[in-house]
Design a protein around this motif. Structure first.
Motif, short mmCIF file in Angstrom:
data_model
loop_
_atom_site.label_atom_id
_atom_site.label_comp_id
_atom_site.label_asym_id
_atom_site.label_seq_id
_atom_site.Cartn_x
_atom_site.Cartn_y
_atom_site.Cartn_z
N THR A 155 0.85 -1.19 0.00
CA THR A 155 0.00 0.00 0.00
C THR A 155 0.88 1.23 0.00
O THR A 155 2.08 1.17 0.23
N ALA A 156 0.28 2.38 -0.24
CA ALA A 156 1.04 3.62 -0.22
C ALA A 156 1.42 3.98 1.21
O ALA A 156 0.69 3.67 2.14
N PRO A 157 2.57 4.62 1.40
CA PRO A 157 2.95 5.04 2.75
C PRO A 157 1.95 6.02 3.33
O PRO A 157 1.16 6.63 2.61
N VAL A 158 2.00 6.18 4.65
CA VAL A 158 1.13 7.14 5.31
C VAL A 158 1.39 8.53 4.77
O VAL A 158 2.54 8.93 4.54
N GLN A 159 0.35 9.30 4.55
CA GLN A 159 0.49 10.64 3.99
C GLN A 159 1.11 11.58 5.02
O GLN A 159 1.07 11.34 6.22
N PRO A 160 1.69 12.70 4.55
CA PRO A 160 2.30 13.66 5.47
C PRO A 160 1.30 14.17 6.50
O PRO A 160 0.09 14.14 6.28
N SER A 161 1.84 14.65 7.61
CA SER A 161 0.99 15.19 8.68
C SER A 161 0.10 16.30 8.15
O SER A 161 0.56 17.18 7.41
N GLY A 162 -1.17 16.26 8.49
CA GLY A 162 -2.11 17.28 8.04
C GLY A 162 -2.96 16.81 6.88
O GLY A 162 -4.04 17.34 6.64
N TYR A 163 -2.50 15.78 6.15
CA TYR A 163 -3.27 15.24 5.04
C TYR A 163 -4.36 14.31 5.57
O TYR A 163 -4.17 13.58 6.52
N THR A 164 -5.53 14.39 4.93
CA THR A 164 -6.60 13.45 5.24
C THR A 164 -7.17 12.91 3.93
O THR A 164 -7.22 13.62 2.93
N ASP A 165 -7.60 11.65 3.97
CA ASP A 165 -8.19 11.05 2.78
C ASP A 165 -9.54 11.70 2.49
O ASP A 165 -10.29 12.04 3.41
N GLU A 181 -13.89 4.73 18.16
CA GLU A 181 -14.01 3.65 19.15
C GLU A 181 -13.56 2.32 18.55
O GLU A 181 -13.00 1.47 19.26
N ILE A 182 -13.80 2.10 17.26
CA ILE A 182 -13.28 0.91 16.59
C ILE A 182 -11.76 0.90 16.68
O ILE A 182 -11.13 -0.12 16.98
N ALA A 183 -11.16 2.07 16.42
CA ALA A 183 -9.70 2.18 16.48
C ALA A 183 -9.16 1.96 17.88
O ALA A 183 -8.01 1.54 18.06
N HIS A 184 -9.99 2.24 18.89
CA HIS A 184 -9.59 1.99 20.28
C HIS A 184 -9.74 0.52 20.66
O HIS A 184 -9.41 0.13 21.77
N GLY A 185 -10.28 -0.28 19.72
CA GLY A 185 -10.41 -1.71 19.97
C GLY A 185 -11.71 -2.15 20.60
O GLY A 185 -11.84 -3.30 21.03
N LEU A 186 -12.71 -1.26 20.67
CA LEU A 186 -13.98 -1.62 21.30
C LEU A 186 -14.82 -2.50 20.38
O LEU A 186 -14.79 -2.34 19.16
N SER A 187 -15.57 -3.42 20.98
CA SER A 187 -16.51 -4.25 20.24
C SER A 187 -17.76 -3.44 19.94
O SER A 187 -17.96 -2.34 20.48
N ASN A 188 -18.64 -3.98 19.10
CA ASN A 188 -19.90 -3.28 18.80
C ASN A 188 -20.71 -3.02 20.05
O ASN A 188 -21.29 -1.94 20.22
N VAL A 223 -6.54 1.16 10.55
CA VAL A 223 -5.44 1.79 9.82
C VAL A 223 -5.88 3.15 9.29
O VAL A 223 -5.16 4.15 9.41
N PHE A 224 -7.09 3.21 8.70
CA PHE A 224 -7.62 4.46 8.16
C PHE A 224 -7.73 5.52 9.26
O PHE A 224 -7.36 6.69 9.06
N ALA A 225 -8.22 5.13 10.43
CA ALA A 225 -8.39 6.08 11.53
C ALA A 225 -7.06 6.67 11.97
O ALA A 225 -6.95 7.88 12.22
N TYR A 226 -6.03 5.84 12.06
CA TYR A 226 -4.73 6.34 12.49
C TYR A 226 -4.07 7.18 11.41
O TYR A 226 -3.46 8.22 11.69
N ASN A 228 -5.49 9.01 9.27
CA ASN A 228 -6.19 10.29 9.16
C ASN A 228 -6.27 11.04 10.47
O ASN A 228 -7.09 11.94 10.63
N HIS A 229 -5.44 10.63 11.43
CA HIS A 229 -5.25 11.38 12.66
C HIS A 229 -6.51 11.50 13.53
O HIS A 229 -6.64 12.44 14.31
N LEU A 230 -7.42 10.53 13.38
CA LEU A 230 -8.60 10.53 14.24
C LEU A 230 -8.25 10.02 15.64
O LEU A 230 -8.96 10.30 16.60
N VAL A 231 -7.17 9.25 15.71
CA VAL A 231 -6.72 8.69 16.98
C VAL A 231 -5.23 9.02 17.12
O VAL A 231 -4.46 8.86 16.19
N GLN A 232 -4.86 9.47 18.31
CA GLN A 232 -3.46 9.82 18.57
C GLN A 232 -2.89 8.85 19.58
O GLN A 232 -3.56 8.47 20.52
#
Length: 232
Positions: A155-165, A181-188, A223-226, A228-232
């Motif tokens: 896949t393509a490398p992570v985009q530079p800081s500030g970029y979002t898909d 919350e998915i990115a934090h590992g929570l179940s439904n 992966v998408f959440a991280y 796109n900086h939704l989770v730090q």
């Protein structure tokens, strides 16, 4: 429960004793059935083509074709639009196996010493279209996502800081909350409890999220959440 409604499973492992143990555990369940056993990757592919199982439990290290290569072939198969999902089972909790399994299209990664209850629960989870990764592997995978040069092979490398898909803009505010919350590992169910919404509503949000961001499963959503900086 009729055979037609059972989760149909193929086990691929070069150790006969391991296959026998998993078969005994799985066949003890009324909603599951082991329909075939393979001792290497080539046999696993052949059985997947012949038997069209719902799930393949795949060992990584086998003589001949390895489990990762076989997984790449099997995850491209589909019967009447229904994919064959693969859960990687291995003795070795190694980062490169986790990353290779995700890249190959696996929906799960578990260690062979996983408790029977966890294995059975994981099979049902993957059958329902979700993804699972062994807890120890999940922790290190998230740590890797935080590295500046993180990307999954192929896949393509992570985009530079500030970029979002661009897909991020298609998510509603509630969908973003659920994705975090998915990115934090929570179940439904845990997401439903935390956000004070019903379980069916969470499932609907998850389905919309995966569709909007073109993610195959929850692992790709994390992966998408991280990225796109939704989770730090």
């Amino acid at each position: 429960m009729s055979d037609d409604s059972r989760i149909r499973i193929v086990i691929a492992d070069d150790q006969e004793l391991v296959r026998a143990g998993f078969t005994m555990v799985i066949n003890s369940q009324p909603d599951m059935q082991v329909v075939g056993q393979a001792s290497n990757g080539d046999e696993a592919i052949r059985l997947a083509e012949q038997l069209t199982p719902d799930i393949v439990l795949m060992d990584v290290r086998m003589p001949g074709m390895d489990g990762i290569t076989a997984t790449e072939h099997i995850t491209r198969m589909a019967t009447e639009g229904r994919p064959i999902r693969v859960i990687i089972l291995t003795t070795f909790d190694l980062d490169e196996y986790v990353m290779a399994a995700i890249h190959a299209g696996a929906s799960g990664f578990l260690l062979k010493d996983t408790e029977p209850e966890t294995l059975l629960r994981s099979i049902r989870t993957v059958y329902q279209g979700n993804a699972i990764i062994a807890p120890t592997a999940t922790k290190r995978l998230i740590e890797k996502m935080l590295e500046p040069d993180f990307h999954i092979s192929g896949t393509a490398p992570v985009q530079p800081s500030g970029y979002t898909d661009p897909e991020l803009e298609s998510l509603t505010e509630r969908e973003r909350e659920v994705l975090v919350e998915i990115a934090h590992g929570l179940s439904n169910q845990e997401i439903a409890d935390k956000l004070f919404i019903s379980l069916p509503t969470v499932k609907t949000h998850v389905a919309h999220i995966l569709q909007k961001i073109n993610a195959r499963d929850r692992v790709q959503a994390v992966v998408f959440a991280y990225e796109n900086h939704l989770v730090q």
